[in-house]
Each structure stands twice: as structure tokens, then as C-alpha cells.
Write an enzyme that holds these catalytic residues in place. Structure first.
Site, PDB file in Angstrom:
ATOM      1  N   CYS A  35       0.821  -1.216   0.000  1.00  0.00           N
ATOM      2  CA  CYS A  35       0.000   0.000   0.000  1.00  0.00           C
ATOM      3  C   CYS A  35       0.850   1.259   0.000  1.00  0.00           C
ATOM      4  O   CYS A  35       0.340   2.359  -0.189  1.00  0.00           O
ATOM      5  CB  CYS A  35      -0.953   0.011   1.196  1.00  0.00           C
ATOM      6  SG  CYS A  35      -0.104   0.084   2.785  1.00  0.00           S
ATOM      7  N   ASP A  37       2.436   2.565   2.517  1.00  0.00           N
ATOM      8  CA  ASP A  37       2.401   3.308   3.768  1.00  0.00           C
ATOM      9  C   ASP A  37       3.671   3.080   4.596  1.00  0.00           C
ATOM     10  O   ASP A  37       4.247   1.997   4.579  1.00  0.00           O
ATOM     11  CB  ASP A  37       1.178   2.904   4.590  1.00  0.00           C
ATOM     12  CG  ASP A  37      -0.107   3.378   3.930  1.00  0.00           C
ATOM     13  OD1 ASP A  37      -0.008   4.026   2.886  1.00  0.00           O
ATOM     14  OD2 ASP A  37      -1.185   3.112   4.466  1.00  0.00           O
ATOM     15  N   CYS A  60      -2.557   5.571   5.576  1.00  0.00           N
ATOM     16  CA  CYS A  60      -4.013   5.678   5.555  1.00  0.00           C
ATOM     17  C   CYS A  60      -4.566   6.039   6.941  1.00  0.00           C
ATOM     18  O   CYS A  60      -3.830   6.049   7.929  1.00  0.00           O
ATOM     19  CB  CYS A  60      -4.609   4.350   5.101  1.00  0.00           C
ATOM     20  SG  CYS A  60      -4.501   3.088   6.379  1.00  0.00           S
ATOM     21  N   CYS A 104      -2.997  -2.686   8.604  1.00  0.00           N
ATOM     22  CA  CYS A 104      -2.521  -1.382   9.092  1.00  0.00           C
ATOM     23  C   CYS A 104      -2.094  -1.506  10.557  1.00  0.00           C
ATOM     24  O   CYS A 104      -1.115  -0.890  10.980  1.00  0.00           O
ATOM     25  CB  CYS A 104      -3.605  -0.329   8.951  1.00  0.00           C
ATOM     26  SG  CYS A 104      -4.474  -0.394   7.364  1.00  0.00           S
TER      27      CYS A 104
HETATM   28 FE1  FES Z   1      -1.552   0.492   4.242  1.00  0.00          FE
HETATM   29 FE2  FES Z   1      -3.395   1.165   5.924  1.00  0.00          FE
HETATM   30  S1  FES Z   1      -3.614   0.873   3.794  1.00  0.00           S
HETATM   31  S2  FES Z   1      -1.325   0.811   6.326  1.00  0.00           S
END
Ligand code: FES
Length: 143
Positions: A35, A37, A60, A104
Site C-alpha cells: 500500500c 504506507d 491511511c 494497518c
Molecule cells: Fe496500508 Fe493502511 S492501507 S497501512
């Protein structure tokens, strides 16, 4: 439409412990290539107690909420108690997360472990039960 609990919304809108700690005892950075992140956790350890914790999360809403809750949960805890705080503990404290957002909370757990690992390395100690953290959780916990 995804459903978030009030607690998740609260920690997303008003996250606690945002920022960095100068001269932190330990810093952990973990990302998720899937993702994109990234989470960075800073801890101050004094006499075996986590006196302070802060984070910077480029991610996110659920990543921000879990970073906020995870740093809240570890403050004032011993290292061993902090190690017992898993992504499940964080999720429970937030009254749950939608299934697609569970990873997450894994990011939060791993970033916390990475900060503890860094602390251990800097002080030449071994924290019992702490495994070397990964810097990318993509292949972890089947996320
Ligand atoms: Fe990647 Fe939340 S979508 S940490």
C-alpha cells in the site's frame, strides 16, 4: 462504504503522540510495499520503562489511528509489557477495524518492535521474545 468505529475516527481526526523525539532511545521505521504506507515510531526508555512514544505515519487513516493508539498503549509500560501489545491489542482498543484494514495494525505492531529492536541494539542488550523486525510487512502475517 467501510465502517469505522468511533474510536478509530477519534484517533484519526485527533491523533495522539504525533511528532518525533529528539535523541530517542529507539526509532523504528516499517513500511508496507503493497500500500506504500510508512510508519516511524520513536521511544524514550528510562530504567526499563517507556517514558514517551511518538510517531510519524505516512499512511491511511487506519494506520494513523493504530499508530496513535499503539503509542498511547505503550507509554508508561515496561519493555516486556510493551512487547505483549500486539496488533490485536491495538485493534481491540480501537473497537475493531474493517478486515481490509487489519494489516494497518500489523504495521503499528512491527514499527513498535522495530523501535524496541533499535533501542536494544544501541544499548547492546537482548530483549527476550523480540524477533528482528522486518522493514517491509508485505510478507508478514499474510497481509
Ligand atoms: Fe496500508 Fe493502511 S492501507 S497501512
Amino acid at each position: 462504504m467501510m465502517e469505522y468505529s468511533d474510536k478509530v475516527m477519534e484517533h484519526f481526526m485527533n491523533p495522539k503522540n504525533v511528532g518525533e523525539i529528539e535523541n530517542a532511545s529507539g526509532i523504528g521505521t516499517v513500511g508496507n510495499a503493497k500500500c506504500g504506507d510508512i510508519m516511524k515510531v520513536y521511544i524514550t526508555v528510562e530504567n526499563g520503562i517507556i517514558k514517551d512514544a511518538k510517531f510519524k505515519t505516512f499512511g491511511c487513516g487506519a494506520a494513523i489511528a493504530t499508530s496513535s493508539m499503539a503509542t498511547e498503549l505503550i507509554k508508561g509500560k515496561t519493555i516486556q509489557q510493551a512487547l505483549e501489545i500486539t496488533n490485536k491489542t491495538v485493534m481491540e482498543a480501537l473497537d475493531g477495524l474493517p478486515p481490509v484494514k487489519v494489516h494497518c495494525s500489523c504495521l503499528a505492531e512491527e514499527a513498535l518492535h522495530a523501535a524496541l529492536w533499535d533501542y536494544a541494539q544501541k544499548n547492546n542488550i537482548v530483549i527476550e521474545g523480540l524477533k528482528k523486525p522486518v522493514d517491509d510487512i508485505e510478507h508478514l502475517h499474510n497481509v
